[in-house]
Every structure is written in C-alpha cells, then in structure tokens.
Design a protein around this motif. Structure first.
Motif, PDB file in Angstrom:
ATOM      1  N   ILE A 208       0.856  -1.186   0.000  1.00 49.76           N
ATOM      2  CA  ILE A 208       0.000   0.000   0.000  1.00 49.76           C
ATOM      3  C   ILE A 208       0.892   1.237   0.000  1.00 49.76           C
ATOM      4  O   ILE A 208       1.801   1.359   0.821  1.00 49.76           O
ATOM      5  N   ILE A 209       0.625   2.133  -0.953  1.00 47.14           N
ATOM      6  CA  ILE A 209       1.348   3.399  -1.038  1.00 47.14           C
ATOM      7  C   ILE A 209       0.355   4.536  -0.828  1.00 47.14           C
ATOM      8  O   ILE A 209      -0.781   4.482  -1.300  1.00 47.14           O
ATOM      9  N   ASP A 210       0.762   5.534  -0.080  1.00 44.65           N
ATOM     10  CA  ASP A 210      -0.088   6.707   0.152  1.00 44.65           C
ATOM     11  C   ASP A 210       0.817   7.913   0.385  1.00 44.65           C
ATOM     12  O   ASP A 210       1.838   7.807   1.070  1.00 44.65           O
ATOM     13  N   ASP A 211       0.456   9.016  -0.226  1.00 36.89           N
ATOM     14  CA  ASP A 211       1.224  10.260  -0.116  1.00 36.89           C
ATOM     15  C   ASP A 211       2.692  10.027  -0.452  1.00 36.89           C
ATOM     16  O   ASP A 211       3.596  10.573   0.180  1.00 36.89           O
ATOM     17  N   GLY A 212       2.916   9.180  -1.478  1.00 33.64           N
ATOM     18  CA  GLY A 212       4.269   8.963  -1.971  1.00 33.64           C
ATOM     19  C   GLY A 212       5.143   8.075  -1.120  1.00 33.64           C
ATOM     20  O   GLY A 212       6.358   7.994  -1.338  1.00 33.64           O
ATOM     21  N   THR A 213       4.543   7.369  -0.145  1.00 34.70           N
ATOM     22  CA  THR A 213       5.314   6.544   0.795  1.00 34.70           C
ATOM     23  C   THR A 213       4.685   5.163   0.919  1.00 34.70           C
ATOM     24  O   THR A 213       3.452   5.042   0.946  1.00 34.70           O
ATOM     25  N   THR A 220      -1.713 -10.185   1.250  1.00 32.47           N
ATOM     26  CA  THR A 220      -2.879  -9.407   0.835  1.00 32.47           C
ATOM     27  C   THR A 220      -4.046  -9.572   1.797  1.00 32.47           C
ATOM     28  O   THR A 220      -4.684  -8.589   2.197  1.00 32.47           O
ATOM     29  N   ARG A 221      -4.344 -10.802   2.177  1.00 25.95           N
ATOM     30  CA  ARG A 221      -5.493 -11.036   3.059  1.00 25.95           C
ATOM     31  C   ARG A 221      -5.316 -10.324   4.401  1.00 25.95           C
ATOM     32  O   ARG A 221      -6.276  -9.756   4.936  1.00 25.95           O
ATOM     33  N   ARG A 222      -4.096 -10.329   4.922  1.00 29.50           N
ATOM     34  CA  ARG A 222      -3.873  -9.667   6.211  1.00 29.50           C
ATOM     35  C   ARG A 222      -4.053  -8.154   6.094  1.00 29.50           C
ATOM     36  O   ARG A 222      -4.683  -7.523   6.952  1.00 29.50           O
ATOM     37  N   LEU A 223      -3.539  -7.561   5.018  1.00 29.85           N
ATOM     38  CA  LEU A 223      -3.677  -6.111   4.856  1.00 29.85           C
ATOM     39  C   LEU A 223      -5.132  -5.713   4.646  1.00 29.85           C
ATOM     40  O   LEU A 223      -5.614  -4.748   5.244  1.00 29.85           O
ATOM     41  N   LEU A 224      -5.839  -6.456   3.790  1.00 32.86           N
ATOM     42  CA  LEU A 224      -7.230  -6.097   3.510  1.00 32.86           C
ATOM     43  C   LEU A 224      -8.138  -6.357   4.706  1.00 32.86           C
ATOM     44  O   LEU A 224      -9.225  -5.779   4.799  1.00 32.86           O
ATOM     45  N   GLY A 225      -7.702  -7.211   5.615  1.00 28.91           N
ATOM     46  CA  GLY A 225      -8.476  -7.468   6.822  1.00 28.91           C
ATOM     47  C   GLY A 225      -8.174  -6.519   7.957  1.00 28.91           C
ATOM     48  O   GLY A 225      -8.811  -6.594   9.013  1.00 28.91           O
ATOM     49  N   ASN A 226      -7.218  -5.614   7.751  1.00 29.76           N
ATOM     50  CA  ASN A 226      -6.857  -4.637   8.776  1.00 29.76           C
ATOM     51  C   ASN A 226      -7.721  -3.398   8.558  1.00 29.76           C
ATOM     52  O   ASN A 226      -7.387  -2.515   7.761  1.00 29.76           O
ATOM     53  N   HIS A 227      -8.837  -3.330   9.267  1.00 25.07           N
ATOM     54  CA  HIS A 227      -9.840  -2.295   8.994  1.00 25.07           C
ATOM     55  C   HIS A 227      -9.307  -0.896   9.281  1.00 25.07           C
ATOM     56  O   HIS A 227      -9.611   0.052   8.544  1.00 25.07           O
ATOM     57  N   LEU A 229      -6.145   0.116   9.058  1.00 26.62           N
ATOM     58  CA  LEU A 229      -5.210   0.432   7.977  1.00 26.62           C
ATOM     59  C   LEU A 229      -5.961   0.839   6.718  1.00 26.62           C
ATOM     60  O   LEU A 229      -5.628   1.844   6.069  1.00 26.62           O
ATOM     61  N   MET A 230      -6.986   0.061   6.393  1.00 29.94           N
ATOM     62  CA  MET A 230      -7.766   0.341   5.182  1.00 29.94           C
ATOM     63  C   MET A 230      -8.427   1.716   5.272  1.00 29.94           C
ATOM     64  O   MET A 230      -8.369   2.521   4.339  1.00 29.94           O
ATOM     65  N   ALA A 231      -9.038   2.004   6.401  1.00 24.98           N
ATOM     66  CA  ALA A 231      -9.736   3.284   6.562  1.00 24.98           C
ATOM     67  C   ALA A 231      -8.759   4.451   6.515  1.00 24.98           C
ATOM     68  O   ALA A 231      -9.060   5.506   5.945  1.00 24.98           O
ATOM     69  N   HIS A 233      -6.206   4.821   4.808  1.00 24.44           N
ATOM     70  CA  HIS A 233      -5.672   5.092   3.474  1.00 24.44           C
ATOM     71  C   HIS A 233      -6.751   5.012   2.389  1.00 24.44           C
ATOM     72  O   HIS A 233      -6.455   4.795   1.220  1.00 24.44           O
ATOM     73  N   ARG A 234      -7.993   5.219   2.813  1.00 22.24           N
ATOM     74  CA  ARG A 234      -9.122   5.372   1.891  1.00 22.24           C
ATOM     75  C   ARG A 234      -9.274   4.176   0.945  1.00 22.24           C
ATOM     76  O   ARG A 234      -9.540   4.332  -0.243  1.00 22.24           O
ATOM     77  N   LEU A 235      -9.108   3.003   1.504  1.00 25.68           N
ATOM     78  CA  LEU A 235      -9.315   1.773   0.755  1.00 25.68           C
ATOM     79  C   LEU A 235     -10.532   1.063   1.327  1.00 25.68           C
ATOM     80  O   LEU A 235     -10.651   0.924   2.547  1.00 25.68           O
ATOM     81  N   GLU A 236     -11.433   0.618   0.450  1.00 25.83           N
ATOM     82  CA  GLU A 236     -12.669  -0.013   0.905  1.00 25.83           C
ATOM     83  C   GLU A 236     -12.959  -1.262   0.083  1.00 25.83           C
ATOM     84  O   GLU A 236     -12.864  -1.238  -1.146  1.00 25.83           O
ATOM     85  N   LEU A 237     -13.311  -2.328   0.789  1.00 26.69           N
ATOM     86  CA  LEU A 237     -13.808  -3.523   0.115  1.00 26.69           C
ATOM     87  C   LEU A 237     -15.223  -3.255  -0.387  1.00 26.69           C
ATOM     88  O   LEU A 237     -15.918  -2.373   0.123  1.00 26.69           O
ATOM     89  N   PRO A 238     -15.676  -3.998  -1.398  1.00 26.94           N
ATOM     90  CA  PRO A 238     -17.037  -3.817  -1.884  1.00 26.94           C
ATOM     91  C   PRO A 238     -18.069  -4.054  -0.771  1.00 26.94           C
ATOM     92  O   PRO A 238     -17.819  -4.788   0.186  1.00 26.94           O
ATOM     93  N   TYR A 239     -19.212  -3.424  -0.923  1.00 28.37           N
ATOM     94  CA  TYR A 239     -20.288  -3.562   0.052  1.00 28.37           C
ATOM     95  C   TYR A 239     -20.621  -5.038   0.291  1.00 28.37           C
ATOM     96  O   TYR A 239     -20.799  -5.808  -0.652  1.00 28.37           O
ATOM     97  N   GLY A 240     -20.657  -5.427   1.537  1.00 27.75           N
ATOM     98  CA  GLY A 240     -21.004  -6.792   1.909  1.00 27.75           C
ATOM     99  C   GLY A 240     -19.830  -7.725   2.010  1.00 27.75           C
ATOM    100  O   GLY A 240     -19.984  -8.857   2.491  1.00 27.75           O
ATOM    101  N   MET A 241     -18.643  -7.292   1.567  1.00 25.98           N
ATOM    102  CA  MET A 241     -17.456  -8.148   1.646  1.00 25.98           C
ATOM    103  C   MET A 241     -16.635  -7.777   2.868  1.00 25.98           C
ATOM    104  O   MET A 241     -16.260  -6.618   3.044  1.00 25.98           O
TER     105      MET A 241
END
Length: 246
Positions: A208-213, A220-227, A229-231, A233-241
């Motif tokens: 994951i990159i944000d603001d050039g860093t 992947t599963r661990r990062l996407l499950g880190n709510h 972290l996701m919030a 950096h403005r990353l969202e899973l589809p509704y219901g997932m």
C-alpha cells in the motif's frame, strides 16, 4: 531469499510544479511473485510504475532491474526486461492485426523472422487468443484487446510484467477470466489496481502506497483485513465483503 527482480531504494520524485509524488520509496519484488500495488488516487502508484521501465528517471535514490540500474544509458535494456501493460489497451494496439501488434516489439529487437514467429505464437497461445491473430484490434471486445496487449508484452519475454488497472471497465465474467489467466502465467507480476477482490484473488502479497510513501507491505489477506489500515488510506472492500483479521 533470491535476488530481487525489481529493487527500488529511497526513490524520490517531484513534478515541475512542485508536487512531491514519491518520498523515499523502498520496494523489492522477487522472481515468481505476484504483488498488488494498492492506494488511493494520487498516492504515487503511477509515478512509481513509470520509474520501473525508465519512462521517468529517478531524481533521488535508485531503481534496479535484475541488478541493472535504471538510467538514460540502460533504459533500452530495462524496457526489454520490464513489460508495462497500460490501463487502456488502445494505447498499445495500433497495427492492422493482432498478430502484427504482438510481433511489433520482437521485430524491433532485430530478431530473425522464425524467432519472431515463435514468440508471437507462444504469446497468443498463452493468453488464449490465437484464433484472433488476424483480426483488427479495433474489432475486438475490451477483454480481448486487453489480452492482446498482454500478449504483446509477453512476446518480448520480459522478466517482470507490470499491469496498470487490468480490470478497469471489464464485466464480471471477463474479469474472472483475466484473473484465471494471470494465475496461469509463469511471470513475475506487479499489479496496480483499485480492485481489491481482484488483488486478493491474484496476488498473495500487497503493498500500500499513500502520499508517496509505502505504508504497508505484507500478505494481501492480512492487509485487507486490517480495517484501521484500510480506513486510514481510503481503501474499501465492496459492500457486503468483509475479511477477518488474521
């Protein structure tokens, strides 16, 4: 651990208007990996990707491809080793037929005709569009054109393939077929995508990159499950997932 195919060290880049796009980025991609590059719009994903085959040269730090430092002197060799598949396949397809498009790169390497033909047939077969070889690219569906663009990159026999938003504007069935294709291909890949389920399906590792860093790097599963972290950096899973944290 094997020597990295891509090694980015303390990479910094600033646009002429003063916008800082990359701030000391460090990234290694090793042979055989499929890595997703994730982040919000404006995070620096495109700026980073453009450095990987010398479209943009480092202002600070370094980028190495198989031990070769990317510079004005090495850019031709670097581009042979790193194949970039653009988001819009029409940016890559401009010849009268798919076969001639796929042959364009190998011909420019000065290869003999029989070697060019071998590479073209192998690439078309790998992406399963050999039956479309003599069709004009503009007569193909978006999914077929995307496969043709991938074939053009594969025909160069690169060491790594970088794909920019490969699922953009694809319908669900075509997206599923593309995922299956990438899982079959035996090539190190960096996948730039906003399609988080696609990243989860295709790439075991994500960055994951944000603001050039680079702000996160891991499974992947661990990062996407880190709510949190996701919030952040403005990353969202589809509704219901939802994914449970490991």
């Amino acid at each position: 651990m094997s020597e990295p195919t891509i090694a980015v060290t303390d990479l910094g880049f600033e646009y002429p208007d003063g916008t800082i796009a990359l701030r000391g980025v460090n990234l290694h991609v090793h042979p055989g990996e499929r890595v997703a590059l994730l982040g919000p719009n404006g995070a620096g994903k495109t700026s980073l990707v453009l450095h990987l085959n010398g479209i943009v040269l480092p202002q600070r730090g370094s980028v190495q491809v198989s031990g070769i430092e990317v510079s004005a002197e090495t850019v031709a060799e670097v581009r042979r080793r790193v194949g970039l598949v653009f988001q819009d396949p029409d940016d890559q397809l401009f010849m009268p037929t798919v076969r001639r498009d796929v042959a364009f790169g190998p011909l420019n390497l000065g290869l003999e005709a029989n070697e060019v033909a071998r590479r073209v047939e192998a690439a078309l077969s790998a992406v399963e569009i050999a039956d479309l070889a003599d069709r004009p690219p503009n007569h193909l569906s978006l999914g077929q054109r995307r496969r043709a663009a991938i074939a053009g990159v594969l025909a160069m026999e690169p060491e790594i393939m970088v794909l920019d938003e490969p699922t953009s504007n694809l319908d669900p069935a075509t997206r599923r077929e593309l995922a299956a294709l990438l899982l079959r291909l035996d090539i190190t890949s960096l996948v730039v995508t906003h399609d988080l389920p696609f990243a989860l399906e295709v790439c075991e590792r994500s960055v994951i990159i944000d603001d050039g860093t680079i702000v996160a790097d891991g499974p992947t599963r661990r990062l996407l499950g880190n709510h949190a972290l996701m919030a952040a950096h403005r990353l969202e899973l589809p509704y219901g997932m939802t994914l449970a944290r490991d």
